[in-house]
Design a protein around this motif. Structure first.
Motif, PDB file in Angstrom:
ATOM      1  N   GLU A 249      51.530 -88.286  -0.085  1.00 27.02           N
ATOM      2  CA  GLU A 249      51.446 -87.040  -0.852  1.00 27.02           C
ATOM      3  C   GLU A 249      50.881 -87.290  -2.249  1.00 27.02           C
ATOM      4  O   GLU A 249      50.023 -86.539  -2.724  1.00 27.02           O
ATOM      5  N   GLU A 250      51.344 -88.369  -2.889  1.00 25.70           N
ATOM      6  CA  GLU A 250      50.839 -88.707  -4.228  1.00 25.70           C
ATOM      7  C   GLU A 250      49.373 -89.124  -4.168  1.00 25.70           C
ATOM      8  O   GLU A 250      48.590 -88.787  -5.055  1.00 25.70           O
ATOM      9  N   ALA A 251      48.986 -89.852  -3.116  1.00 26.29           N
ATOM     10  CA  ALA A 251      47.595 -90.286  -2.972  1.00 26.29           C
ATOM     11  C   ALA A 251      46.662 -89.090  -2.822  1.00 26.29           C
ATOM     12  O   ALA A 251      45.597 -89.029  -3.451  1.00 26.29           O
ATOM     13  N   VAL A 252      47.070 -88.134  -2.002  1.00 21.06           N
ATOM     14  CA  VAL A 252      46.252 -86.928  -1.800  1.00 21.06           C
ATOM     15  C   VAL A 252      46.156 -86.139  -3.096  1.00 21.06           C
ATOM     16  O   VAL A 252      45.086 -85.622  -3.443  1.00 21.06           O
ATOM     17  N   PHE A 253      47.267 -86.037  -3.815  1.00 24.94           N
ATOM     18  CA  PHE A 253      47.258 -85.353  -5.106  1.00 24.94           C
ATOM     19  C   PHE A 253      46.260 -86.014  -6.066  1.00 24.94           C
ATOM     20  O   PHE A 253      45.497 -85.330  -6.758  1.00 24.94           O
ATOM     21  N   GLN A 254      46.247 -87.352  -6.088  1.00 26.06           N
ATOM     22  CA  GLN A 254      45.332 -88.085  -6.963  1.00 26.06           C
ATOM     23  C   GLN A 254      43.879 -87.871  -6.561  1.00 26.06           C
ATOM     24  O   GLN A 254      43.002 -87.745  -7.421  1.00 26.06           O
ATOM     25  N   ILE A 255      43.613 -87.811  -5.259  1.00 24.99           N
ATOM     26  CA  ILE A 255      42.238 -87.567  -4.800  1.00 24.99           C
ATOM     27  C   ILE A 255      41.759 -86.208  -5.299  1.00 24.99           C
ATOM     28  O   ILE A 255      40.641 -86.065  -5.795  1.00 24.99           O
ATOM     29  N   LYS A 256      42.620 -85.209  -5.171  1.00 23.07           N
ATOM     30  CA  LYS A 256      42.264 -83.859  -5.634  1.00 23.07           C
ATOM     31  C   LYS A 256      42.023 -83.846  -7.137  1.00 23.07           C
ATOM     32  O   LYS A 256      41.032 -83.282  -7.621  1.00 23.07           O
ATOM     33  N   GLN A 257      42.924 -84.467  -7.872  1.00 18.42           N
ATOM     34  CA  GLN A 257      42.801 -84.483  -9.326  1.00 18.42           C
ATOM     35  C   GLN A 257      41.546 -85.233  -9.765  1.00 18.42           C
ATOM     36  O   GLN A 257      40.788 -84.751 -10.621  1.00 18.42           O
ATOM     37  N   ASN A 258      41.308 -86.401  -9.181  1.00 20.03           N
ATOM     38  CA  ASN A 258      40.122 -87.183  -9.545  1.00 20.03           C
ATOM     39  C   ASN A 258      38.832 -86.464  -9.157  1.00 20.03           C
ATOM     40  O   ASN A 258      37.823 -86.565  -9.861  1.00 20.03           O
ATOM     41  N   SER A 259      38.856 -85.742  -8.038  1.00 16.86           N
ATOM     42  CA  SER A 259      37.676 -84.985  -7.612  1.00 16.86           C
ATOM     43  C   SER A 259      37.393 -83.833  -8.569  1.00 16.86           C
ATOM     44  O   SER A 259      36.233 -83.562  -8.902  1.00 16.86           O
ATOM     45  N   ARG A 260      38.447 -83.164  -9.025  1.00 17.90           N
ATOM     46  CA  ARG A 260      38.263 -82.067  -9.992  1.00 17.90           C
ATOM     47  C   ARG A 260      37.715 -82.600 -11.315  1.00 17.90           C
ATOM     48  O   ARG A 260      36.837 -81.983 -11.932  1.00 17.90           O
ATOM     49  N   ARG A 261      38.229 -83.735 -11.747  1.00 14.72           N
ATOM     50  CA  ARG A 261      37.741 -84.332 -12.992  1.00 14.72           C
ATOM     51  C   ARG A 261      36.274 -84.756 -12.859  1.00 14.72           C
ATOM     52  O   ARG A 261      35.484 -84.608 -13.794  1.00 14.72           O
ATOM     53  N   TYR A 262      35.935 -85.291 -11.694  1.00 17.93           N
ATOM     54  CA  TYR A 262      34.550 -85.687 -11.445  1.00 17.93           C
ATOM     55  C   TYR A 262      33.628 -84.476 -11.480  1.00 17.93           C
ATOM     56  O   TYR A 262      32.538 -84.515 -12.062  1.00 17.93           O
ATOM     57  N   ALA A 263      34.069 -83.369 -10.872  1.00 16.90           N
ATOM     58  CA  ALA A 263      33.272 -82.137 -10.874  1.00 16.90           C
ATOM     59  C   ALA A 263      33.028 -81.655 -12.303  1.00 16.90           C
ATOM     60  O   ALA A 263      31.932 -81.186 -12.639  1.00 16.90           O
ATOM     61  N   LYS A 264      34.034 -81.772 -13.144  1.00 15.28           N
ATOM     62  CA  LYS A 264      33.895 -81.364 -14.538  1.00 15.28           C
ATOM     63  C   LYS A 264      32.858 -82.224 -15.253  1.00 15.28           C
ATOM     64  O   LYS A 264      32.032 -81.720 -16.021  1.00 15.28           O
ATOM     65  N   ARG A 265      32.884 -83.547 -14.987  1.00 12.67           N
ATOM     66  CA  ARG A 265      31.894 -84.444 -15.609  1.00 12.67           C
ATOM     67  C   ARG A 265      30.493 -84.138 -15.089  1.00 12.67           C
ATOM     68  O   ARG A 265      29.514 -84.169 -15.862  1.00 12.67           O
ATOM     69  N   GLN A 266      30.373 -83.850 -13.791  1.00 14.75           N
ATOM     70  CA  GLN A 266      29.066 -83.481 -13.230  1.00 14.75           C
ATOM     71  C   GLN A 266      28.509 -82.241 -13.919  1.00 14.75           C
ATOM     72  O   GLN A 266      27.334 -82.197 -14.297  1.00 14.75           O
ATOM     73  N   PHE A 267      29.356 -81.243 -14.057  1.00 16.35           N
ATOM     74  CA  PHE A 267      28.942 -79.977 -14.655  1.00 16.35           C
ATOM     75  C   PHE A 267      28.458 -80.206 -16.092  1.00 16.35           C
ATOM     76  O   PHE A 267      27.425 -79.676 -16.511  1.00 16.35           O
ATOM     77  N   THR A 268      29.195 -81.013 -16.844  1.00 20.83           N
ATOM     78  CA  THR A 268      28.810 -81.316 -18.227  1.00 20.83           C
ATOM     79  C   THR A 268      27.456 -82.014 -18.275  1.00 20.83           C
ATOM     80  O   THR A 268      26.594 -81.678 -19.088  1.00 20.83           O
TER      81      THR A 268
END
Length: 299
Positions: A249-268
């Motif tokens: 559960e924690e691993a999946v949560f981290q994947i989601k969080q890291n993916s959202r952060r990556y999307a933010k960096r891509q957008f910038t």
């Protein structure tokens, strides 16, 4: 000759639009995703499958093994070879992805930087990060402003280039050489940030349901801890779960969080490119966007 780039953050909707565009133009797609070059990493990198591709061939997918070293220079060389074939056949290439550095290497070119010199590299590596950064601030303040003080590898590389060439990294790194004859129209896709994050969360859940755990387990059995070196989101987190360092559960949560952060960096990254023509996929249908892209090509 004209080429098209479809870019934007992860899960924004690039794949569907690009395949429809490729069918209209009777052409093929070149992936610009730094994770999809690796073989066997299919689910976690959201590679297009046979059904989804609808007969459209995708280049630059499954190029090297996960433990192989691969960089933007190698990507640029290989894509430019592919573009020569497009040129001979009179096809319009469609470059699709979210890795800004890979896209820029093709559309704007890369600077020719010298190879590392082992002796100099060893001397730089033996010094502290703060010492290296202070030297960079003295000889190339522009580069120092652009590189984080804690990124010792990049700071060291900037100093290495200066000592090998006598030129500042901030100057030589912007002297790009473009090695293809295409003029690219850059199309950026965006949507409401909260909706994008919901799509990312859903995508991760679907990856887990679709066999992500089994995929990582198979690769980890083959490559072991070396699999972490390429630092692809979704793989290191699951490895932590295998090693008992976290729950699933924690691993999946981290994947989601890291993916959202990556999307933010891509957008910038992409928003800093003035050449990108943006389309909000929540305010326009795919057909409307496709019509405008086709019009841009004609103009």
């Amino acid at each position: 000759m004209k080429g098209i780039v479809i870019l934007g953050p992860t899960a924004v909707g690039k794949t569907s639009l690009s395949i429809k565009l490729a069918k209209k133009l009777k052409t093929e797609i070149i992936s610009a995703d730094s994770a999809q070059v690796y073989t066997g990493m299919d689910i976690g990198t959201a590679k297009v499958d046979v059904h989804e591709a609808q007969g459209i061939f995708h280049h630059m997918i499954d190029v090297v093994e996960p433990i192989s070293k691969y960089n933007v220079g190698e990507y640029q060389k290989r894509v430019n070879i592919i573009l020569k074939t497009f040129e001979k056949e009179g096809k319009t290439p469609i470059l699709v992805g979210g890795t800004g550095l890979y896209i820029n290497s093709v559309t704007n070119g890369l600077a020719e930087l010298p190879q590392s010199e082992p002796g100099l590299r060893e001397e730089l590596d033996s010094r502290s990060g703060s010492e290296l950064y202070e030297e960079l601030e003295r000889i190339d303040p522009c580069a120092a402003r652009d590189i984080h003080p804690n990124n010792k590898r990049r700071v060291g590389r900037a100093l290495e280039i200066f000592h090998l060439t006598g030129e500042k990294f901030s100057v030589i790194s912007k002297r790009n050489i473009k090695r293809n004859n295409f003029e690219f129209i850059k199309i950026g896709l965006e949507r409401d940030r909260n909706n994008l994050y919901e799509r990312i969360n859903l995508r991760v859940d679907l990856m887990v349901e679709g066999g992500l755990i089994e995929e990582v387990k198979k690769l980890y059995t083959i490559y072991g801890e070396n699999l972490r070196r390429i630092n692809v989101i979704g793989y290191s987190e699951i490895i932590d779960y295998f090693r008992g360092e976290t729950t699933l559960e924690e691993a999946v949560f981290q994947i989601k969080q890291n993916s959202r952060r990556y999307a933010k960096r891509q957008f910038t990254w992409f928003k800093n490119d003035p050449d990108v023509i943006w389309f909000d996929v929540e305010k326009m249908s795919e057909e409307e966007i496709l019509e405008k892209i086709l019009r841009l090509i004609e103009e």
